[in-house]
Design a protein around this motif. Structure first.
Motif, mmCIF file in Angstrom:
data_model
loop_
_atom_site.group_PDB
_atom_site.id
_atom_site.type_symbol
_atom_site.label_atom_id
_atom_site.label_comp_id
_atom_site.label_asym_id
_atom_site.label_seq_id
_atom_site.Cartn_x
_atom_site.Cartn_y
_atom_site.Cartn_z
ATOM 1 N N GLU A 173 0.823 -1.202 0.000
ATOM 2 C CA GLU A 173 0.000 0.000 0.000
ATOM 3 C C GLU A 173 0.862 1.258 0.000
ATOM 4 O OE1 GLU A 173 -3.055 -0.385 -0.449
ATOM 5 O OE2 GLU A 173 -3.510 -2.408 0.231
ATOM 6 N N SER A 174 1.997 1.206 0.700
ATOM 7 C CA SER A 174 2.854 2.390 0.731
ATOM 8 C C SER A 174 3.421 2.685 -0.643
ATOM 9 C CB SER A 174 4.007 2.195 1.709
ATOM 10 O OG SER A 174 3.539 1.887 2.966
ATOM 11 N N LEU A 175 3.778 1.636 -1.369
ATOM 12 C CA LEU A 175 4.321 1.882 -2.699
ATOM 13 C C LEU A 175 3.276 2.540 -3.582
ATOM 14 C CD1 LEU A 175 6.519 -1.262 -3.296
ATOM 15 C CD2 LEU A 175 7.222 1.097 -2.966
ATOM 16 N N GLY B 268 -3.679 -3.483 13.230
ATOM 17 C CA GLY B 268 -4.929 -3.004 12.649
ATOM 18 C C GLY B 268 -4.783 -2.752 11.158
ATOM 19 N N LEU B 269 -3.645 -2.156 10.781
ATOM 20 C CA LEU B 269 -3.416 -1.914 9.357
ATOM 21 C C LEU B 269 -3.342 -3.228 8.593
ATOM 22 C CD1 LEU B 269 -0.784 0.965 9.542
ATOM 23 C CD2 LEU B 269 -3.147 1.121 8.781
ATOM 24 N N LEU B 270 -2.680 -4.217 9.219
ATOM 25 C CA LEU B 270 -2.600 -5.532 8.589
ATOM 26 C C LEU B 270 -3.996 -6.093 8.374
ATOM 27 C CD1 LEU B 270 -1.042 -8.139 7.789
ATOM 28 C CD2 LEU B 270 -1.150 -8.791 10.166
ATOM 29 N N GLY B 271 -4.825 -5.998 9.433
ATOM 30 C CA GLY B 271 -6.188 -6.513 9.326
ATOM 31 C C GLY B 271 -6.952 -5.827 8.203
ATOM 32 N N LEU B 272 -6.798 -4.510 8.134
ATOM 33 C CA LEU B 272 -7.503 -3.756 7.100
ATOM 34 C C LEU B 272 -7.044 -4.176 5.715
ATOM 35 C CD1 LEU B 272 -9.400 -1.428 6.423
ATOM 36 C CD2 LEU B 272 -7.468 0.119 6.662
ATOM 37 N N ALA B 273 -5.737 -4.236 5.523
ATOM 38 C CA ALA B 273 -5.229 -4.516 4.184
ATOM 39 C C ALA B 273 -5.482 -5.954 3.763
ATOM 40 C CB ALA B 273 -3.733 -4.217 4.131
ATOM 41 N N THR C 202 -5.891 8.141 2.121
ATOM 42 C CA THR C 202 -5.908 6.957 2.967
ATOM 43 C C THR C 202 -4.651 6.121 2.800
ATOM 44 O OG1 THR C 202 -7.215 5.897 1.265
ATOM 45 C CG2 THR C 202 -8.389 6.745 3.162
ATOM 46 N N LEU C 203 -4.076 6.132 1.601
ATOM 47 C CA LEU C 203 -2.848 5.385 1.429
ATOM 48 C C LEU C 203 -1.718 5.992 2.242
ATOM 49 C CD1 LEU C 203 -2.929 4.504 -2.350
ATOM 50 C CD2 LEU C 203 -3.363 3.032 -0.398
#
Lengths: 273, 480, 426
Positions: free
Chosen positions: B195-197, C262-267, B447-448
Motif C-alpha cells: 500500500e505504501s508503494l 490493525g493496518l494488517l487486518g484492514l489490508a 488513505t494510502l
C-alpha cells in the motif's frame, strides 16, 4: 654424615614474629547467630590477636564464614539474620547502637571467595573506597593512594602501564590481588578473608599466601580456609569450628601437632570433613 | 453459510473415512494373519486425515484464488472512459464493481447512467464467478477428499505403520503453526509495503520524509477547491518526538527509582504488595488512560495554566501570561504526561528484573568496603546494569512512539512543528487513525498515506527493538 | 616501617564525611519511596476519578405517564403516524398546569421526556390496536438532560442562556419529582440495551456481546495455534537457523505497535480477503495475531518447567516422542498454559486501536447477530461515547470503563486462582 632431621613443614610462626605485640584486636564473648529460626552459631568465645594471621578451619557449613561476617557486620545485609552476644574491637562494641556499620567496614576489610572486581578500570576499582570515604582530596593524592595499595598487594609491576584497563580483564589470581589492593586502599585495621584461594590455581595461591605473610606485619588478618595445609602454612593461630561451635583455639603448631580435643584430631587426620 | 456447510461436509467426510478405515482394517486382519503394527484408531485417524486435509487445502485454494480472479474480471470490463483516466480512478471503479457484487461499501463517486449500467453488468459477471468458485470449489474439495481417502483405505495392510503416518501429519501441523509467526511478519511487511508503494506513486518519499507541511486534503473530484494536499510528515515526527520526550521525562525517573527501591530496599512484604499494584497500573487499557487524559488531566492543566496566565497578564510577564491563557486542553503536555504514567510500570518492571540480575558479589564487594546502599546502587550497580537499563528505556520509547489511544483522545489533529510542550501537536498514530476512519475512500492518496505512516512507524519501532535486543544480548554475554 | 594502618586522621576524615553520606542515603531512599507513592497515587487518582464519574450512571431516573389514546388522533390504518410524543407531553403538561394549546411550553416539556415514551406507545398500539381509546401507562427513562439535572450535573447557578435546560424546565422537573411522577431506579437499561444516539437509551449490551463473540474467535484461533507452535519450538524443532529465525520473529512481533496489526487486518482481511468490516470475526482474527506471541512465550516457559525426567520416563516405557509430549508433558504444563492464555485474552479485551482500523468506529445500534455482522466492543464503545457531546455520555463512558475493568479484573483473578490451585512445584 650431617644429621638432616626431616623437618615438618616449616611453621609459619617464626621466633621473631611470635615475640611481637599480640594484644587482642577483636574479642568475642557468647556470640549466637540465628538465620530466622535456625541457629548457626552457639556460644562462640574467641580472642583474635593483632598483627597475626588467624585461621578458621572446619567442615562445610560449620559456621566459619558466619562468624567471619559478624566481625564486619555483613550479616546485617542478610534478611532475618540475628546476632547475639558481644563482639568488641579495641574495646569498642561493634554492635553498639550508635556504631555506623559504614565506619566499621572501612576499618575491617573483606576479601571474598570468588574475586569480585567491579566492572570498572583497575584504577577506579582501587580508588572506589578512598573516593567514597573522602580519603584523598586531589588527583595526585589519589594516584598515590592507588599506587601504594597496588604495590602492597604486589600487583603494581604488572598493571602500572594499564591502569585504565577493566579490572575484569585480569587473570583470577591478579583479580584477587586487585581486590586485596582495593581493600587495603581504605587503610583498614583488620582484613577478613573468606576462602580467598579456593577459586585460584596453585601458583596464584602461592602468591596470595606470600602476600598474606607480608600483610600480617601491618594488619590483623583472619582467614577462613578449607585447606588445612594452607592454614598450617599461613597462620599463627587456628580455631577449629564444628557444627556451629568453636571446639578448639590455639597456636597453629599446637593444633596441628597436638590437639587437645578428639574432634580436632579426627578432622585433622581426615576422619571426617 | 457456505463456510459452515463446507466445514460440516469435510468433517463428515473425515468421520466417514475414520469409520471405514477401521472397518477395513478389521476386514483385512479378519481371516487370521499377522497382527497389525498400529492400533485401529491410528488407521482410522490416518484415513480421516487423508480425507480432510486435501479437501480443506483445495477449498482454501479456491477461496484464495477467487478474489483475484474477480478483480481481474472487473478490470477487464472497464468502459473506455474509465480506462482513459488515472490508475487511481480505475482502481476505485474496480472496487465499486466488487462492492456492488457483494453488497459492500461503495465509494461516493457520482456515475453517469452509462457507467452505472456497465457497472451493473460487470457486477453480475463478478457475482457469477464468485458463486462458481464457491460451489465449484466445494465440489472439487469433496471430490479430492473422497479420492484421497479412498486411496488411503485401499492401502490399509497389517504392516502399515499408521501411527507413524498420523504422527507425521501432527508434526506437519505443528511446524505450520510455528510458521504463522513468520507469515504474520511477512503479512505486515508485505501489506504495508504494497500500500505504501501505491502511496509513493502519488507522493514522493522525499517529500514525505522531509516535507514540513501536513494537510492531507484530497479532492473527491478534480474540480473541487482545496485540492492540493501536502504530505510532508516532519511535523508528525516532531509531534511524536515531543510527546515521547515528555512521557520519558515522567516515566524514566519515577520508574527507575521505584525499581531501585523495590530491588534494594523493600522488604518481602512490601514487595508482595507493591509489585501487584504496579502490575494493575500496567494492565489498565490505554483507552481508559485516554479518557482520563481528555476529561480530567486536560481541563485541569488548562485551568492551571490559564490561571497563572491571568495572574501574569498586565504585569511585566504579560506576553507569557497572554500565551498561557491561550493553551488548550490538547496540549502536548497532557498526552505526554499521561503516557508517562502509563509507562511507569513498564520501565519499573524491566529495570527491577535487570537490577535483580546483577550478581550479589558486586553488592557484597561494595558494602564490605564501607559504602552505603545508595552509593552501591549509584556507583556500582547502575553502571553495571546500564546496558540493560538503556535497552529497557529504548523499549519504553518504542512503546511510546507506537501508542495510539492516549494521543487520539487527548492530543490534537493539527500538524504543528514546535518544541513547546504547551502547544497542541499531532502524532503519526493519530493521523493514521484520522485518515482511515474518515470517509472511506480507500484508494486515495489520503488513505494510502496512512499506510506510508504505518510503514515508517513499523520500521522505527522495529529498529529500536532490534537495537535493544542486541544490547541485552551483548550485556548478558558479559556476565555469563 | 610506616604504619599503613588507619592513622587517626584517616578515621577522622571518614567520620567527617559520614554525616553527609548518611543524609544522602536517607534522601535516596526517600526518592524511591516517593516514586512508588507517586505511581500508586496516580493509580488511585485514575481509578477514583473514573468511579466518581461513572457510579451515577448505574442509577437512572424514570418517568411514568398515563396517556389516553384518543381515537381521533390515531389513524387505525396507519397507527405509527400518530404524534405520540405530543400526546404524552400534553399529559405531563396537564400535571403541571400547562394548556394543550401552549405550543412553546409543550415543546419544552417534550425535551424533558425521552423519545422512548413515544416509541413505546407506538409499539403497544401496533401490537394491540384494541388499546386505542384506552389509557395506558408508560414507564420510560427520563430525558438525558433532565436526568443529569437531577444528578446534580446541571445546576441553577449557571446562566440560563448557557444551560441546556431553561429555568422553568428545571421547575417542572422538581415538581414532577415531588409528585412521584419521576423516580430513580437501577439503570438496568445500561446492560439490556444496545447503543443509541439518545443517551438515556444507550446501553452496553451490544458492546458486551460483541466483545464476547470477538474473544471467542481470538481464543479459538490463538490458543490452539499458539499451543501447537510452542510445542513444536520447544519439543520437536531441530536447533538451527530456521528455528532461531522463527524465535526472533516471535520476539519482534510481541513488540510491534497494536495499530500496525490493525493496518494488517484492514489490508489483508478486509481488502484482500473481503471479510466483513467491523465484524467480531475480523476483530477476533486481528487480536488473535496480536495475542499469539504472548501465548507462545507463556506456553514455552510452562513446557520448560516440566522436568526432563517426565519425558524420559515416558520414552523409557516405549512411548513415541509424540505420545510422550502430548500424553504427558502437555497435560502437566496445562495450568501454566491456561494462566498465560487467560491473561493474554484479558489483555486483548482492552485493545482498541486495531479495532478502530477495521471499522469498529461507526455507530452500531442493537446487538450483533453473529460473527459476521457489524458489532461494537467495550473499548470501541468507550471511544465512541467519549467523543459524544451530551453530558450524559460522560457518566456512561466512565460506567462502561468500570464494566470493562470489572471484566478484566475477573479474568485476571481467575488466572491467578488457576495458577495457585493447580501450580506444581517441581
Amino acid at each position: 654424615m650431617t644429621d638432616n632431621l626431616s623437618h615438618a613443614p616449616a611453621p609459619a610462626v617464626t621466633a621473631a614474629s611470635s615475640g611481637r605485640a599480640q594484644n587482642v584486636k577483636i574479642r568475642a564473648r557468647g556470640v549466637n547467630v540465628f538465620y530466622g529460626a535456625k541457629q548457626a552459631l552457639f556460644d562462640v568465645d574467641m580472642d583474635i590477636p593483632d598483627r597475626t594471621v588467624t585461621a578458621f578451619i572446619g567442615p562445610s557449613g560449620c559456621g566459619k564464614s558466619t562468624f567471619l561476617r559478624c566481625m564486619n557486620r555483613m550479616n546485617d545485609t542478610i534478611v532475618g539474620a540475628r546476632v547475639e552476644g558481644a563482639i568488641t574491637m579495641d574495646g569498642e562494641d561493634l554492635y553498639a547502637k550508635g556504631l555506623d556499620p559504614v565506619l566499621l567496614r572501612a576499618r575491617v576489610g573483606m576479601v571474598f571467595q570468588k574475586p569480585n572486581p567491579f566492572p570498572k578500570s583497575i584504577y577506579e576499582n582501587v580508588a572506589y573506597g578512598p573516593r567514597i570515604h573522602g580519603l584523598a582530596r586531589t588527583k595526585a593524592e589519589m594516584d598515590h593512594v592507588v599506587e601504594t595499595a597496588l604495590k602492597k598487594a604486589g600487583l603494581w609491576d604488572e598493571v602500572a602501564d594499564r591502569l585504565s584497563h577493566p579490572g575484569t580483564g585480569l587473570s583470577g589470581g591478579q583479580q584477587q590481588r586487585l581486590v586485596i589492593a582495593r581493600a587495603i586502599a581504605v587503610r583498614p585495621e583488620v582484613i577478613l578473608m573468606d576462602e580467598p584461594c579456593s577459586a585460584l590455581d596453585p601458583i596464584a595461591t602461592a602468591r596470595i599466601e606470600e602476600l598474606i605473610d607480608e600483610l600480617r606485619r601491618d594488619y590483623c588478618i583472619v582467614i577462613v580456609t578449607h585447606s588445612m595445609a594452607q592454614a598450617a602454612r599461613v597462620s599463627q593461630k587456628t580455631a577449629f569450628f564444628h557444627m556451629g561451635r568453636v571446639v578448639e583455639v590455639g597456636d597453629t603448631e599446637t593444633i596441628f601437632t597436638n590437639p587437645r580435643d578428639t574432634r580436632t584430631s579426627d578432622y585433622i587426620t581426615g576422619r571426617f570433613g | 453459510m457456505i463456510l459452515s456447510l463446507g466445514l460440516l461436509l469435510i468433517l463428515a467426510l473425515a468421520a466417514a473415512g475414520f469409520v471405514l478405515g477401521r472397518a477395513r482394517l478389521a476386514r483385512v486382519i479378519g481371516g487370521g494373519g499377522p497382527r497389525p503394527v498400529s492400533r485401529p484408531i491410528h488407521h482410522g485417524l490416518r484415513v480421516a486425515l487423508w480425507s480432510a486435509v486435501p479437501a480443506a487445502a483445495v477449498a482454501l485454494a479456491a477461496a484464495l484464488v477467487s478474489g483475484p480472479v474477480q478483480v481481474q474480471a472487473a478490470r477487464a470490463s472497464l468502459p473506455a472512459e474509465i480506462a482513459a483516466q488515472a490508475p487511481l480512478e480505475q482502481s476505485v471503479y474496480v472496487s465499486d464493481v466488487i462492492a456492488q457484487a457483494h453488497g459492500g461499501f461503495a465509494s461516493a463517486r457520482i456515475r453517469t447512467p452509462a457507467e452505472q449500467s456497465a457497472m451493473t453488468e460487470a457486477a453480475q459477471t463478478v457475482r457469477r464467478i464468485d458463486q462458481g468458485f464457491r460451489w465449484g470449489g466445494l465440489a472439487l474439495a469433496l471430490i479430492a477428499g473422497f479420492l484421497a481417502g479412498w486411496r488411503a483405505i485401499v492401502s490399509i495392510r497389517p504392516e502399515l505403520k499408521a501411527r507413524q503416518h498420523v504422527e507425521a501429519w501432527i508434526w506437519l501441523a505443528l511446524a505450520l503453526c510455528s510458521t504463522v509467526a513468520v507469515l504474520t511478519t511477512v503479512g505486515i511487511i508485505g501489506s504495508l509495503l504494497y500500500e505504501s508503494l501505491r502511496f509513493f506513486r502519488s507522493v514522493s518519499p522525499v517529500e514525505f520524509l522531509t516535507g514540513l507541511q501536513w494537510s492531507p486534503q484530497i479532492a473527491i473530484r478534480a474540480d473541487q477547491a482545496g485540492q492540493s494536499g501536502a504530505f510532508g510528515a516532519v511535523p508528525l515526527f516532531a509531534g511524536t518526538l515531543l510527546i515521547t520526550v515528555i512521557a520519558m521525562v515522567v516515566a524514566a525517573p519515577i520508574g527507575l527509582y521505584a525499581a531501585i527501591y523495590l530491588a534494594e530496599y523493600a522488604s518481602r512484604l512490601q514487595r508482595a504488595w507493591i509489585k501487584p499494584m504496579l502490575e494493575i497500573l500496567a494492565g489498565v487499557p490505554t483507552v481508559v488512560y485516554g479518557f482520563f487524559a481528555a476529561l480530567t488531566v486536560g481541563p485541569a492543566l488548562r485551568g492551571f495554566f490559564n490561571g497563572i496566565g491571568a495572574m501574569l497578564a498586565g504585569g511585566p510577564l504579560d506576553a507569557l501570561g497572554q500565551h498561557l491563557m491561550q493553551v488548550q486542553n490538547q496540549m502536548a503536555l497532557v498526552a505526554g504526561a499521561v503516557m508517562g504514567i502509563m509507562l511507569i510500570p513498564f520501565v519499573s518492571s524491566l529495570s527491577d528484573d535487570i537490577l535483580n540480575a546483577t550478581p550479589q558479589s558486586l553488592r557484597d564487594g561494595s558494602l564490605a568496603l564501607g559504602a552505603t546502599r545508595s552509593e552501591t546502587v549509584r556507583k556500582v550497580l547502575l553502571p553495571a546494569a546500564l546496558p540493560g537499563i538503556a535497552a529497557a528505556l529504548l523499549l519504553a520509547v518504542s512503546r511510546a512512539i507506537g501508542e495510539t489511544m492516549i494521543v487520539t483522545m487527548a492530543a490534537g489533529l493539527q500538524a504543528n512543528l514546535t518544541a513547546n510542550p504547551l502547544d497542541t501537536v499531532t502524532t503519526v498514530t493519530v493521523q493514521i487513525v484520522t485518515l482511515l476512519t474518515g470517509d472511506q475512500e480507500f484508494n486515495s492518496p489520503k488513505t494510502l498515506a496512512a499506510f506510508g505512516l504505518g510503514l515508517t512507524l513499523f520500521a522505527v519501532t522495529l529498529a529500536l527493538n532490534l537495537i535493544a535486543q542486541r544490547i541485552v544480548k551483548a550485556y548478558r554475554e558479559q556476565y555469563d | 616501617m610506616t604504619d599503613a594502618r588507619q592513622a587517626p586522621s584517616s578515621r577522622a576524615l571518614i567520620e567527617r564525611s559520614l554525616k553527609r553520606r548518611n543524609a544522602a542515603e536517607r534522601r535516596f531512599r526517600l526518592y524511591g519511596v516517593l516514586a512508588i507513592c507517586v505511581a500508586l497515587g496516580f493509580l488511585a487518582l485514575l481509578l477514583g476519578r473514573i468511579i466518581q464519574q461513572g457510579h451515577s450512571a448505574f442509577v437512572a431516573h424514570e418517568m411514568s405517564v398515563s396517556v389516553p389514546l384518543d381515537p381521533s388522533r390515531i389513524d387505525r390504518s396507519y397507527p405509527a403516524g400518530a404524534n405520540y410524543d405530543l400526546m404524552a407531553a400534553e399529559q405531563v403538561g396537564a400535571l403541571l398546569g400547562i394548556s394543550p394549546t401552549d405550543e412553546a411550553a409543550l415543546t419544552e416539556v417534550r425535551e424533558i421526556l425521552s423519545p422512548d415514551v413515544g416509541l413505546q406507545l407506538g409499539e403497544q398500539v401496533r401490537d394491540d390496536p384494541a388499546l386505542i381509546g384506552q389509557t395506558i401507562t408508560i414507564h420510560a427513562p427520563l430525558g438525558d438532560d433532565a436526568d443529569q439535572y437531577l444528578k446534580g450535573e446541571i445546576n441553577r447557578e449557571t446562566l440560563e442562556a448557557q444551560r441546556v435546560l431553561t429555568d422553568r424546565q428545571l421547575d417542572w422537573i422538581d415538581r414532577l419529582e415531588a409528585r412521584g411522577v419521576i423516580s430513580s431506579a437501577l439503570n438496568t437499561g445500561l446492560f439490556t440495551r444496545g447503543d443509541s444516539t439518545q443517551a438515556e437509551l444507550a446501553g452496553l449490551l451490544g458492546a458486551i456481546v460483541g466483545s464476547a463473540l470477538m474473544l471467542l474467535v481470538t481464543a479459538a484461533v490463538a490458543l490452539p495455534i499458539g499451543l501447537l507452535a510452542a510445542v513444536w519450538l520447544e519439543e520437536f524443532a531441530p536447533k538451527g537457523r530456521l528455528t532461531d529465525f522463527i524465535e526472533v520473529n516471535i520476539n519482534n512481533l510481541a513488540a510491534v505497535p497494536s495499530i500496525v496489526y490493525g493496518l494488517l487486518g484492514l489490508a489483508v482481511f478486509i481488502n484482500t480477503l473481503g471479510l466483513p468490516r467491523a465484524s467480531p470475526l475480523v476483530g477476533g482474527l486481528v487480536l488473535a495475531l496480536m495475542a499469539l506471541p504472548t501465548v507462545i512465550i507463556a506456553t514455552r516457559s510452562s513446557l520448560r518447567a516440566v522436568p526432563p525426567s517426565i519425558r524420559e520416563a515416558a520414552l523409557a516405557l516405549g512411548a513415541s516422542k509424540t505420545q510422550a509430549v502430548f500424553g504427558h508433558v502437555v497435560p502437566l504444563a496445562m495450568p501454566g498454559v491456561m494462566t498465560g492464555a487467560i491473561i493474554a485474552l484479558a489483555h486483548a479485551l482492552g485493545e482498541t486501536a486495531p479495532l478502530l482500523m477495521i471499522g469498529m468506529i461507526s455507530f452500531v445500534p442493537g446487538v450483533a447477530e453473529g460473527f459476521t455482522s457489524a458489532a461494537s466492543t467495550l473499548p470501541t464503545q468507550i471511544f465512541i461515547w467519549e467523543n459524544a457531546a451530551e453530558r450524559a455520555f460522560h457518566e456512561r463512558t466512565a460506567a462502561a470503563i468500570i464494566v470493562l475493568l470489572a471484566f478484566m479484573i475477573l479474568m485476571n483473578a481467575a488466572a491467578i486462582f488457576l495458577r495457585r490451585r493447580f501450580e506444581r512445584r517441581w
